[in-house]
Design a protein around this motif. Structure first.
Motif, PDB file in Angstrom:
ATOM      1  N   PRO A 116       0.782  -1.246   0.000  1.00 40.79           N
ATOM      2  CA  PRO A 116       0.000   0.000   0.000  1.00 40.79           C
ATOM      3  C   PRO A 116       0.811   1.292   0.000  1.00 40.79           C
ATOM      4  CG  PRO A 116      -0.109  -1.084   2.144  1.00 40.79           C
ATOM      5  CD  PRO A 116       0.614  -2.025   1.241  1.00 40.79           C
ATOM      6  N   LEU A 117       2.119   1.204   0.207  1.00 42.05           N
ATOM      7  CA  LEU A 117       2.945   2.417   0.247  1.00 42.05           C
ATOM      8  C   LEU A 117       2.774   3.212  -1.056  1.00 42.05           C
ATOM      9  CD1 LEU A 117       5.122   3.838   2.010  1.00 42.05           C
ATOM     10  CD2 LEU A 117       6.845   2.577   0.711  1.00 42.05           C
ATOM     11  N   VAL A 118       2.613   4.529  -0.941  1.00 42.93           N
ATOM     12  CA  VAL A 118       2.507   5.367  -2.138  1.00 42.93           C
ATOM     13  C   VAL A 118       3.899   5.713  -2.666  1.00 42.93           C
ATOM     14  CG1 VAL A 118       0.299   6.373  -1.435  1.00 42.93           C
ATOM     15  CG2 VAL A 118       2.426   7.557  -0.845  1.00 42.93           C
ATOM     16  N   ASN A 119       3.963   6.078  -3.945  1.00 43.88           N
ATOM     17  CA  ASN A 119       5.213   6.543  -4.574  1.00 43.88           C
ATOM     18  C   ASN A 119       6.352   5.518  -4.479  1.00 43.88           C
ATOM     19  OD1 ASN A 119       4.002   9.017  -5.177  1.00 43.88           O
ATOM     20  ND2 ASN A 119       4.694   9.965  -3.271  1.00 43.88           N
ATOM     21  N   MET A 140      13.647   1.829  -5.318  1.00 42.28           N
ATOM     22  CA  MET A 140      13.213   0.827  -4.325  1.00 42.28           C
ATOM     23  C   MET A 140      13.058  -0.535  -5.001  1.00 42.28           C
ATOM     24  SD  MET A 140      10.144   2.381  -2.087  1.00 42.28           S
ATOM     25  CE  MET A 140      10.378   3.589  -0.814  1.00 42.28           C
ATOM     26  N   GLU A 198      16.590  -3.566  -0.788  1.00 40.13           N
ATOM     27  CA  GLU A 198      16.843  -2.891   0.498  1.00 40.13           C
ATOM     28  C   GLU A 198      15.671  -3.023   1.465  1.00 40.13           C
ATOM     29  OE1 GLU A 198      18.337   1.091  -0.220  1.00 40.13           O
ATOM     30  OE2 GLU A 198      20.080   0.297  -1.281  1.00 40.13           O
ATOM     31  N   ASP A 212      -0.513   4.527  -4.772  1.00 42.10           N
ATOM     32  CA  ASP A 212      -0.505   5.468  -5.912  1.00 42.10           C
ATOM     33  C   ASP A 212       0.898   5.665  -6.488  1.00 42.10           C
ATOM     34  OD1 ASP A 212      -3.010   5.823  -4.804  1.00 42.10           O
ATOM     35  OD2 ASP A 212      -2.573   7.814  -3.980  1.00 42.10           O
ATOM     36  N   THR A 216      11.584  11.596   1.763  1.00 34.03           N
ATOM     37  CA  THR A 216      12.209  10.674   0.810  1.00 34.03           C
ATOM     38  C   THR A 216      11.503  10.674  -0.544  1.00 34.03           C
ATOM     39  OG1 THR A 216      10.891   8.885   1.729  1.00 34.03           O
ATOM     40  CG2 THR A 216      13.124   9.138   2.592  1.00 34.03           C
ATOM     41  N   SER A 217      10.757  11.743  -0.797  1.00 32.51           N
ATOM     42  CA  SER A 217      10.148  11.933  -2.114  1.00 32.51           C
ATOM     43  C   SER A 217      10.400  13.381  -2.519  1.00 32.51           C
ATOM     44  CB  SER A 217       8.637  11.656  -2.036  1.00 32.51           C
ATOM     45  OG  SER A 217       8.004  12.131  -3.205  1.00 32.51           O
ATOM     46  N   GLY A 224      -2.921   7.626   1.738  1.00 33.23           N
ATOM     47  CA  GLY A 224      -1.725   6.790   1.819  1.00 33.23           C
ATOM     48  C   GLY A 224      -0.480   7.574   2.187  1.00 33.23           C
ATOM     49  N   LYS A 225      -0.555   8.907   2.073  1.00 35.45           N
ATOM     50  CA  LYS A 225       0.629   9.728   2.351  1.00 35.45           C
ATOM     51  C   LYS A 225       0.958   9.745   3.855  1.00 35.45           C
ATOM     52  CE  LYS A 225       3.886  12.647   0.986  1.00 35.45           C
ATOM     53  NZ  LYS A 225       5.075  12.208   0.251  1.00 35.45           N
ATOM     54  N   ALA A 232       3.337   6.991   4.433  1.00 40.43           N
ATOM     55  CA  ALA A 232       4.578   7.293   3.706  1.00 40.43           C
ATOM     56  C   ALA A 232       5.388   8.346   4.467  1.00 40.43           C
ATOM     57  CB  ALA A 232       4.261   7.763   2.292  1.00 40.43           C
ATOM     58  N   ARG A 281       6.987   6.807   7.578  1.00 34.93           N
ATOM     59  CA  ARG A 281       8.133   6.018   7.139  1.00 34.93           C
ATOM     60  C   ARG A 281       9.307   6.935   6.790  1.00 34.93           C
ATOM     61  NH1 ARG A 281       9.031   0.888   4.401  1.00 34.93           N
ATOM     62  NH2 ARG A 281      10.831   1.137   3.049  1.00 34.93           N
ATOM     63  N   GLU A 341      14.855   6.759  -0.753  1.00 38.63           N
ATOM     64  CA  GLU A 341      15.581   5.890   0.179  1.00 38.63           C
ATOM     65  C   GLU A 341      16.752   5.230  -0.556  1.00 38.63           C
ATOM     66  OE1 GLU A 341      13.163   2.937   2.077  1.00 38.63           O
ATOM     67  OE2 GLU A 341      11.619   4.381   2.639  1.00 38.63           O
TER      68      GLU A 341
END
Lengths: 201, 467
Positions: A15-18, A23, A45, A75, B294-295, B315-316, B319, B322, B434
């Protein structure tokens, strides 16, 4: 190129975005001069610790998802670097389709060159499929490219859009270069006209 | 004739064939090639017995893997890196491409070498197996990154199979304030649109603040169009563009120059052209910015604080949690309190002469913070030579910077220039993902002037306090 028509498989939820292509396959693995063998380093990683041991919490390390063929992602999957090593690594691991609300343009286009189907669905539908994917190996999804459908484990069907030309190439396993070579006369003509119009190019 | 955008005009001039469903075969005027994304494409040509259709339009230069230390003539230590560069040497020779090997003073980052040598011209289509090909859009060229399969396709056919993107206008009105640069413009736009905001679009940057930028600044702006999700960024060519191009080794000359100029002057978006999306920022509102996460969309003015994850939605939220953990930060912490270990000045975003001048202007007569590692990696051998001639190299060295040879270096850390685990870097590059600059390394993207300021104080710093 391998043909894609129908697929029944386990879907892994991410589900992590971007999620970016750094990665998906970190740069240390871009030093290869081959297209194959990158699956072991897919999501390197996130998947391994510094000593090379698997991180048990990472989704593709969990017993239920080790054979996953589909990823349901947050997304903007595949953003960043244009590296085709990203779809190569996914394909080499065994991933054949990725479902998300959106993909970065270059990654999206790279998938089709490697027999892999990126599927764009509205947010509510991706959320339903994400929940379905969380059920693990008990929740196999069906993808039918001809019919342009994803069927969740409970039978709910979602229709997706895909460019007709890309669909055709994927279903037939067609090589783009071979197709373009059939138009070599058009290229010759264009080149001759362009040389007149813009001789400095 | 219906009004057109600049993108429409360049596109229309390059369509070889259009199918009923709108899929086009687009002619490619310039194909740039580097060592990382091309070996598999050349292997494909060999396996199928195909040739490079237009070697005279294909330019190759190794940049990602090359060492930037002064002893690099002794060769590349890492075997895989060496093999990749040697493969490019061989492919360039076997297929008869224009080539700038590591030993050539003109070698450098492919997106700096192309414009510098006059390969990139207004109105062209330019591609490269590298997402930062968007850089060349600064000349009013339609330029974008492609995957390796497409590299092979262009090598074999000099065309790409494409569908047209939508048109987005990003207008920066008015004047920039002191201390604000092209990097701050392009990062501020991404902060507003997000990294997916430009997906499916070609962006044209316009407005007074863009017109006021030098060609170097315009390249910085277009370079990061991809970080906003747009494959290509464009800026209409003007007198600055023509002046920059004129006299370069591969620019047209004599009667051809006049003919080219006449066409280039028609390359602008018509007044009533259709835009699918328009974004406007006031130049006066843009501040010196920095990324905290990290974006590349994690952008804030340097005067701000690390955000709370709960201030985001969807979802942000996860993120951001993290990212803050990865970056070792605390919500509410002032960005100017973040201490750094390393400063990197270079990359296709900010490795040109103007970038080095901006950083040197801050560093003149100053020293970098004790214990800090700082390096300047010029974008090409010619940028390096010019910086030495202008006395900039001396300023950097006197301040305590390492003065390196040209390459991509720590922007993506494929060569030995890397961050160690947990190290924190103020970097003039383009991605803070990352692991981008080294396993568990932490990157804060900034302008060259901001990087120089951070080098002096040892923490992220508002450059306006030092000017």
């Amino acid at each position: 190129m391998e043909k894609f028509d129908k697929l029944t498989g386990i879907a892994a939820p991410m589900p992590l975005v971007n999620i970016d292509t750094d990665m998906i396959i970190p740069k240390v693995f871009l030093k290869t001069i081959k297209r194959t063998g990158l699956g072991v380093n897919l999501f390197d990683e996130m998947r391994y610790d510094r000593q090379g041991n698997e991180i048990p919490d990472f989704v593709l390390n969990k017993p239920a998802y080790r054979e996953a063929q589909i990823i349901v992602a947050g997304d903007n999957f595949g953003c960043g670097s244009s590296r085709e090593h990203a779809p190569w690594a996914l394909a080499d691991f065994g991933i054949k389709a990725v479902i998300s609300t959106s993909f970065a343009d270059i990654f999206y286009s790279n998938c089709f060159k490697n027999g892999m189907l990126p599927i764009i669905l509205p947010k509510e539908q991706v959320e339903i499929l994400m929940k379905d994917a969380e059920k693990g190996a008990n929740a196999r999804m069906d993808i039918d490219l001809e019919a342009q459908t994803v069927t969740a484990s409970d039978g709910e069907v979602f229709h997706f859009e895909v460019d007709a030309f890309r669909k055709h190439c994927l279903m037939e396993g067609l090589d783009d270069i071979g197709l373009t070579m059939e138009r070599v006369a058009n290229i010759d003509t264009f080149e001759a006209q362009a040389a007149q119009a813009r001789p400095w190019v | 004739m219906s009004p057109k955008t600049l993108y429409d005009k360049i596109w229309d001039a390059h369509v070889v064939h259009q199918a009923d469903d709108g899929t086009c075969l687009l002619y490619i005027d310039r194909h740039l090639v580097h060592e990382v994304t091309s070996p598999q494409a050349f292997e494909g040509l060999r396996m199928t017995g195909r040739k490079v259709r237009a070697p005279e339009k294909t330019i190759a230069v190794p940049d990602h893997n090359v060492p930037t230390t002064l002893d690099r003539a002794k060769g590349i230590e890492n075997e895989e890196s060496r093999i990749q560069v040697e493969a490019l040497d061989k492919n360039a020779k076997d297929f008869g491409l224009h080539y700038y090997p590591v030993s050539d003073v003109r070698q450098g980052i492919v997106h700096i070498v192309g414009p510098e040598q006059g390969w990139t011209l207004p109105g062209m289509t330019v591609v490269c197996g590298d997402s930062h090909t968007a850089t060349h859009g600064a000349f009013g060229a339609l330029a974008h990154g492609i995957g390796t399969s497409e590299v092979e396709h262009v090598l074999a056919t000099q065309t790409l199979i494409q569908k047209k993107s939508k048109n987005m206008k990003v207008e920066i009105t008015g004047k920039l304030s002191p201390g604000v640069t092209a990097k701050d413009i392009t990062m501020s736009v991404i902060g507003k649109t997000g990294t997916g905001g430009g997906t499916g679009y070609v962006i044209e940057y316009c407005g007074e603040a863009i017109r006021d930028l030098s060609m170097e600044g315009r390249m910085t702006v277009c370079n990061m169009a991809i970080e906003g999700g747009a494959r290509a960024g464009l800026i209409a060519p003007d007198q600055k563009t023509f002046d920059y191009v004129k006299g370069r080794p591969h620019a047209p000359k004599g009667a051809q120059w006049e003919a080219a100029l006449a066409w280039w002057k028609t390359l602008y978006s018509d007044d009533d052209a259709h835009w699918d999306q328009v974004i406007t920022l006031r130049g006066e509102d843009i501040e010196p910015v920095v990324t905290w996460g990290t974006s590349p969309e994690d952008v804030l003015p340097i005067t701000a604080t690390v955000p709370e994850p709960d201030s985001f939605t969807g979802g942000k939220v996860d993120a951001v949690q993290r990212a803050i953990a990865y970056m070792g930060l605390t919500p509410g912490q002032k960005l100017t309190d973040i201490e750094i270990d390393t400063v990197f000045i270079g990359s296709c975003t900010n490795g040109r002469i103007e970038d080095l001048r901006a950083a040197a202007a801050i560093l003149k007569g100053k020293k970098i913070k004790d214990g800090l590692r700082a390096m300047v990696v010029p974008g090409s051998g010619l940028v390096r030579a010019q910086a030495e001639e202008e006395g900039l190299a001396q300023i950097f060295q006197d301040a305590g910077f390492e003065w390196r040879l040209a390459g991509c270096s720590m922007c993506l850390a494929m060569n030995p220039d890397q961050l160690a685990e947990g190290e924190r870097c103020a970097s003039t590059s383009n991605r803070n993902f990352e692991g981008r600059q080294g396993y568990k390394g932490r990157t804060h993207l900034v302008s060259p002037a901001m990087a120089a300021a951070a080098a002096v104080t040892g923490r992220l710093t508002d450059v306006r306090e030092m000017q």
